[in-house]
Scaffold this active site. Sequence first.
Site, mmCIF file in Angstrom:
data_model
loop_
_atom_site.group_PDB
_atom_site.id
_atom_site.type_symbol
_atom_site.label_atom_id
_atom_site.label_comp_id
_atom_site.label_asym_id
_atom_site.label_seq_id
_atom_site.Cartn_x
_atom_site.Cartn_y
_atom_site.Cartn_z
ATOM 1 N N VAL A 10 0.817 -1.107 0.031
ATOM 2 C CA VAL A 10 0.018 -0.291 -0.084
ATOM 3 C C VAL A 10 1.093 1.167 -0.071
ATOM 4 C CG1 VAL A 10 -1.949 1.044 1.054
ATOM 5 C CG2 VAL A 10 -1.370 -1.014 1.799
ATOM 6 N N ASP A 11 0.654 2.198 -0.963
ATOM 7 C CA ASP A 11 1.703 3.330 -1.023
ATOM 8 C C ASP A 11 0.828 4.526 -0.324
ATOM 9 O OD1 ASP A 11 3.424 1.962 -2.469
ATOM 10 O OD2 ASP A 11 2.629 2.956 -4.287
ATOM 11 N N LYS A 38 5.803 -3.391 -7.247
ATOM 12 C CA LYS A 38 5.817 -3.749 -8.803
ATOM 13 C C LYS A 38 5.207 -4.806 -9.395
ATOM 14 C CE LYS A 38 10.267 -1.162 -9.206
ATOM 15 N NZ LYS A 38 9.765 -0.300 -10.126
ATOM 16 N N GLY A 39 5.111 -5.891 -8.637
ATOM 17 C CA GLY A 39 4.337 -6.979 -8.771
ATOM 18 C C GLY A 39 2.747 -6.710 -9.121
ATOM 19 N N ASN A 41 1.524 -3.860 -9.707
ATOM 20 C CA ASN A 41 1.297 -2.676 -10.868
ATOM 21 C C ASN A 41 1.454 -3.208 -12.217
ATOM 22 O OD1 ASN A 41 1.230 -0.780 -9.184
ATOM 23 N ND2 ASN A 41 3.549 0.233 -9.328
ATOM 24 N N GLY A 207 13.929 5.972 -20.703
ATOM 25 C CA GLY A 207 13.117 7.184 -20.520
ATOM 26 C C GLY A 207 12.493 7.644 -21.793
ATOM 27 N N GLY A 210 13.355 6.212 -25.179
ATOM 28 C CA GLY A 210 12.852 5.057 -25.650
ATOM 29 C C GLY A 210 13.349 3.864 -25.009
ATOM 30 N N ASP A 237 6.963 -0.251 -15.031
ATOM 31 C CA ASP A 237 6.032 -1.084 -14.815
ATOM 32 C C ASP A 237 5.050 -1.293 -16.010
ATOM 33 O OD1 ASP A 237 7.054 -1.647 -12.357
ATOM 34 O OD2 ASP A 237 5.599 -0.292 -11.494
ATOM 35 N N GLY A 272 -0.158 8.450 -11.593
ATOM 36 C CA GLY A 272 -0.561 7.249 -11.252
ATOM 37 C C GLY A 272 0.393 6.336 -11.809
HETATM 38 P P1 ADP Z 1 11.711 3.341 -15.082
HETATM 39 O O1 ADP Z 1 10.386 4.051 -14.740
HETATM 40 O O2 ADP Z 1 11.920 2.133 -14.746
HETATM 41 O O3 ADP Z 1 13.010 4.325 -14.618
HETATM 42 P P2 ADP Z 1 12.132 4.451 -17.655
HETATM 43 O O4 ADP Z 1 12.467 5.764 -17.297
HETATM 44 O O5 ADP Z 1 13.404 4.113 -18.616
HETATM 45 O O6 ADP Z 1 12.011 3.238 -16.443
HETATM 46 O O7 ADP Z 1 10.779 4.456 -18.600
HETATM 47 C C1 ADP Z 1 10.401 3.214 -19.208
HETATM 48 C C2 ADP Z 1 9.626 3.621 -20.371
HETATM 49 O O8 ADP Z 1 8.724 4.397 -20.286
HETATM 50 C C3 ADP Z 1 10.687 4.000 -21.417
HETATM 51 O O9 ADP Z 1 11.353 3.023 -22.138
HETATM 52 C C4 ADP Z 1 9.758 4.944 -22.333
HETATM 53 O O10 ADP Z 1 8.936 3.961 -23.271
HETATM 54 C C5 ADP Z 1 8.665 5.490 -21.307
HETATM 55 N N1 ADP Z 1 9.009 6.797 -20.951
HETATM 56 C C6 ADP Z 1 9.458 7.012 -19.705
HETATM 57 N N2 ADP Z 1 9.617 8.458 -19.620
HETATM 58 C C7 ADP Z 1 8.995 9.073 -21.017
HETATM 59 C C8 ADP Z 1 9.209 10.364 -21.352
HETATM 60 N N3 ADP Z 1 9.510 11.429 -20.698
HETATM 61 N N4 ADP Z 1 8.605 10.550 -22.566
HETATM 62 C C9 ADP Z 1 8.213 9.460 -23.281
HETATM 63 N N5 ADP Z 1 8.215 8.011 -22.543
HETATM 64 C C10 ADP Z 1 8.739 7.950 -21.669
#
Ligand code: ADP
Length: 288
Positions: A10-11, A38-39, A41, A207, A210, A237, A272
């Site tokens: 629970v968060d 994580k599980g 989600n 992020g 990609g 997730d 979320g």
């Molecule tokens: P985590 O949340 O585990 O740190 P990432 O930040 O790498 O992982 O994000 C996971 C995936 O979510 C990325 O590979 C991308 O597809 C998408 N994503 C995350 N942040 C963005 C963003 N700012 N713009 C577009 N896609 C994003």
Amino acid sequence: MITVVGSYNVDFILKVDKFPEEGETVFAKDIYISHGGKGSNQAVSASRLGAKVRLIAAVGNDEYGRRAISFWEDEKIDVGYVKIKNAPTGSAYIIVNENGQNMIVVNRGANIFLLPEDLNSELKGEVMLTQLEIREDTVKKALREFNGLRILNPAPATLNDISILDYVDILTPNEVEFKELSGADDLDYGIEVLLKKVKKAVIITLGEKGALIGMRNKRIRVETMKVNAIDTTGAGDVFNATLAVYLEKGYEIERAVRIANIIAAYSTTKIGALGPRLEEVKSLIEEE
Ligand code: ADP
């Protein structure tokens, strides 16, 4: 079917103007309570995309545990193998300050009591998805005895028993986890290191940049969608859940990663950690 073996917490998310000093009390401006871990989600996000999902997780014999089970039932997840333990349901206390920085304390509670011997006949199915928020011996048994495609999202980044990687088909670290596990800053070299253990592919999520797929003698960069991100919590997730869903449908890795990028990017435009339902994103992935 996708079998998810993982955590539930629970968060409790508390917003403050500034973090308390040692011994100081501050008042929160707001509190949000949500289902996390994580599980959970990843299981919920996969189910929302239409997959049949079974969740193997542990909760306590308390109100939070009962609420978690009823939440999963509402999300159409098979809860037949959820274990109820004599420990409090896992909980996470997340304090967020004005600048969006956070401090987190997790009480793992029932999650630590999900034991290897709790896993038996249920280790069947097409795809398994697991993470590192539960005991490593449980993760190892789950991967070792599963007869389908095995995905390990190595989050958080600590892995003591590196031999777990011998039972992984696809490893999906983010950049931080990747550096920690491979011991390398260089993506190409780190992928080589990890591919000595992992059976099929290493997919690094980057992020807004990609993802990078590393397979033996092959690297594929997959761009993601440009979005106005407002909450990146749980993007990883959603990425992992979507990847599992489309690999289970028999898509090639590259195509599944393209869709996982799109749906994870879309999820950052909403508050979320949970992903969207298929109806909401169908038009975005139709041509993929
Ligand atoms: P985590 O949340 O585990 O740190 P990432 O930040 O790498 O992982 O994000 C996971 C995936 O979510 C990325 O590979 C991308 O597809 C998408 N994503 C995350 N942040 C963005 C963003 N700012 N713009 C577009 N896609 C994003």
